[in-house]
Design an enzyme around this catalytic site. Structure first.
Site, PDB file in Angstrom:
ATOM      1  N   THR A 112     -10.523  14.956 -25.025  1.00 19.95           N
ATOM      2  CA  THR A 112     -10.735  15.390 -23.675  1.00 19.95           C
ATOM      3  C   THR A 112     -10.872  13.752 -23.041  1.00 19.95           C
ATOM      4  O   THR A 112     -11.047  12.957 -23.992  1.00 19.95           O
ATOM      5  CB  THR A 112     -12.246  15.826 -23.873  1.00 19.95           C
ATOM      6  N   THR A 166     -17.711  13.523 -25.008  1.00 14.39           N
ATOM      7  CA  THR A 166     -16.389  14.282 -26.025  1.00 14.39           C
ATOM      8  C   THR A 166     -17.060  14.762 -27.070  1.00 14.39           C
ATOM      9  O   THR A 166     -17.682  14.005 -27.698  1.00 14.39           O
ATOM     10  CB  THR A 166     -15.231  13.232 -25.882  1.00 14.39           C
ATOM     11  N   ARG A 218     -13.483  31.015 -23.615  1.00 19.15           N
ATOM     12  CA  ARG A 218     -14.468  30.028 -23.937  1.00 19.15           C
ATOM     13  C   ARG A 218     -14.576  28.875 -23.155  1.00 19.15           C
ATOM     14  O   ARG A 218     -13.611  28.435 -22.403  1.00 19.15           O
ATOM     15  CB  ARG A 218     -14.102  29.540 -25.276  1.00 19.15           C
ATOM     16  N   GLY A 227     -16.313  25.200 -22.647  1.00 12.54           N
ATOM     17  CA  GLY A 227     -17.083  23.895 -23.377  1.00 12.54           C
ATOM     18  C   GLY A 227     -18.026  23.346 -22.303  1.00 12.54           C
ATOM     19  O   GLY A 227     -18.678  23.900 -21.411  1.00 12.54           O
ATOM     20  N   ASP A 228     -18.438  21.894 -22.942  1.00 14.16           N
ATOM     21  CA  ASP A 228     -19.432  21.342 -22.162  1.00 14.16           C
ATOM     22  C   ASP A 228     -18.963  20.338 -21.074  1.00 14.16           C
ATOM     23  O   ASP A 228     -19.911  20.088 -20.300  1.00 14.16           O
ATOM     24  CB  ASP A 228     -20.013  20.403 -23.127  1.00 14.16           C
TER      25      ASP A 228
HETATM   26  N1  ASP Z   1     -15.947  18.675 -25.627  1.00 15.97           N
HETATM   27  C1  ASP Z   1     -14.640  19.249 -25.362  1.00 15.97           C
HETATM   28  C2  ASP Z   1     -15.108  20.894 -25.420  1.00 15.97           C
HETATM   29  O1  ASP Z   1     -15.792  21.094 -26.330  1.00 15.97           O
HETATM   30  C3  ASP Z   1     -13.808  19.020 -26.386  1.00 15.97           C
HETATM   31  C4  ASP Z   1     -13.461  17.569 -26.722  1.00 15.97           C
HETATM   32  O2  ASP Z   1     -14.223  16.799 -26.418  1.00 15.97           O
HETATM   33  O3  ASP Z   1     -12.306  17.347 -27.091  1.00 15.97           O
HETATM   34  O4  ASP Z   1     -14.468  21.643 -24.918  1.00 15.97           O
END
Ligand code: ASP
Length: 311
Positions: free
Chosen positions: A176, A227, A204, A206-207
């Site tokens: 990310t 991340t 799905r 994510g954050d």
């Molecule tokens: N935080 C991101 C997610 O869970 C993934 C990442 O940081 O690479 O979608």
């Protein structure tokens, strides 16, 4: 005065897991993003424009898991999440599960400025993209051989993961991306963009597009981009927690970020990191993983780019 920090994902980023030939490419990718943001900040431009420009640069670089280099979902497609927040007025925009969008961060900005909403997802977000004439790309644009091969190895399993913390898959550690900035007017902004987790289930989220989890900016305290294992960052409201520790407890930026990354997330078993700036231009880059692609630039001439634990 201005300051700018960026990240390209945290995880098992070590000299053993990053091929020697790729080390300089990652550093160059990070410097390109710093250049794009600095070009705006050094001429009096806004933190908001700078974080968007820095993240667009990383989205266009196939080395990072965002935009062009996004990972494959379980169904073998790319579903991307992104968000942006303006700390001067607490306006925010985000998109989740979008497909074929060249620069999800810019679509997130359009959501903020033109939709009247904060978060658009899936087909609705893609319809909005057509309406605002966002730049689209065919599936081929998002094809990268290493990500495809990576997906082929796991697609028949229920295994999903951060593409960059796969210890049994030491060849790929990409993540990310995000940027945070303070501009010459003392305003803060944050932007985050991702392909999410490799082999993630359809739908799905994510954050990264969740304001207060993977992304947050407030001129009163800080701007944060995260991340890591998104489910934990959502449950712990990670970036908003940094803001709260500063606002309600008077912690410094460095202390607040350390508390969330180590005392809370690490204890909970969550791997990841965050980049942060405060309204005085202080910068904090912290992670509880082996490494994090990261860098910053300050108007006083300081510059830093690193991948591993300390270099
Ligand atoms: N935080 C991101 C997610 O869970 C993934 C990442 O940081 O690479 O979608």
């Amino acid at each position: 005065m201005f300051s700018l920090a960026i990240h390209g994902g945290a995880g098992a980023v070590t000299r053993e897991t990053i091929p020697t030939s790729e080390d300089p490419l990652f550093r160059k990718g990070l410097r390109n993003a710093l250049d794009a943001g600095t070009a705006i900040l050094s001429t009096g431009g806004s933190a908001l424009d700078a974080v968007e420009a820095a993240v667009r640069t990383l989205e266009n670089d196939p080395l990072f898991n965002a935009g062009r280099g996004a990972v494959y979902t379980k169904k073998g497609v790319h579903e991307m999440d992104a968000s942006i927040m303006d700390g001067s007025n607490l306006k925010a925009g985000a998109v989740a599960g979008v497909r074929n969008i060249k620069n999800p961060v810019s679509l997130a900005r359009k959501v903020m400025e033109e939709s009247g909403h904060v978060l658009l997802s899936g087909k609705g977000a893609n319809e909005f993209a057509l309406k605002v004439k966002a730049e689209m790309e065919p599936d081929d644009y998002f094809y990268t051989k290493f990500r495809y091969d990576q997906w082929l190895r796991v697609r028949h399993t229920d295994f999903y993961h951060l593409d960059h913390i796969v210890s049994e898959d030491p060849d790929r550690k990409f993540g990310t991306v995000g940027a945070v900035a303070m501009d010459a007017h003392g305003h803060l902004a944050a932007a985050t963009s991702t392909g999410g987790m490799l082999n993630k289930q359809y739908g799905r989220i994510g954050d990264s597009p969740i304001i207060g989890a993977g992304n947050y900016a407030n001129d009163a305290t800080c701007a944060i981009s995260c991340t890591g294992h998104g489910e934990y960052f959502i449950r712990y409201a990670a970036s908003f927690d940094v803001h709260c520790l500063m606002e309600y407890k008077g912690l410094s930026l460095e202390e607040a970020v350390r508390t969330v990354i180590f005392d809370k997330l690490k204890v909970a078993g969550a791997e990841g990191g965050m980049i942060a700036v405060d309204a005085k231009g202080n910068i904090s880059l912290q992670f509880n993983a082996l490494g994090m692609h990261r860098g910053f630039r300050h108007s006083d001439g300081r510059e830093y780019v690193a991948l591993y634990n300390n270099e």
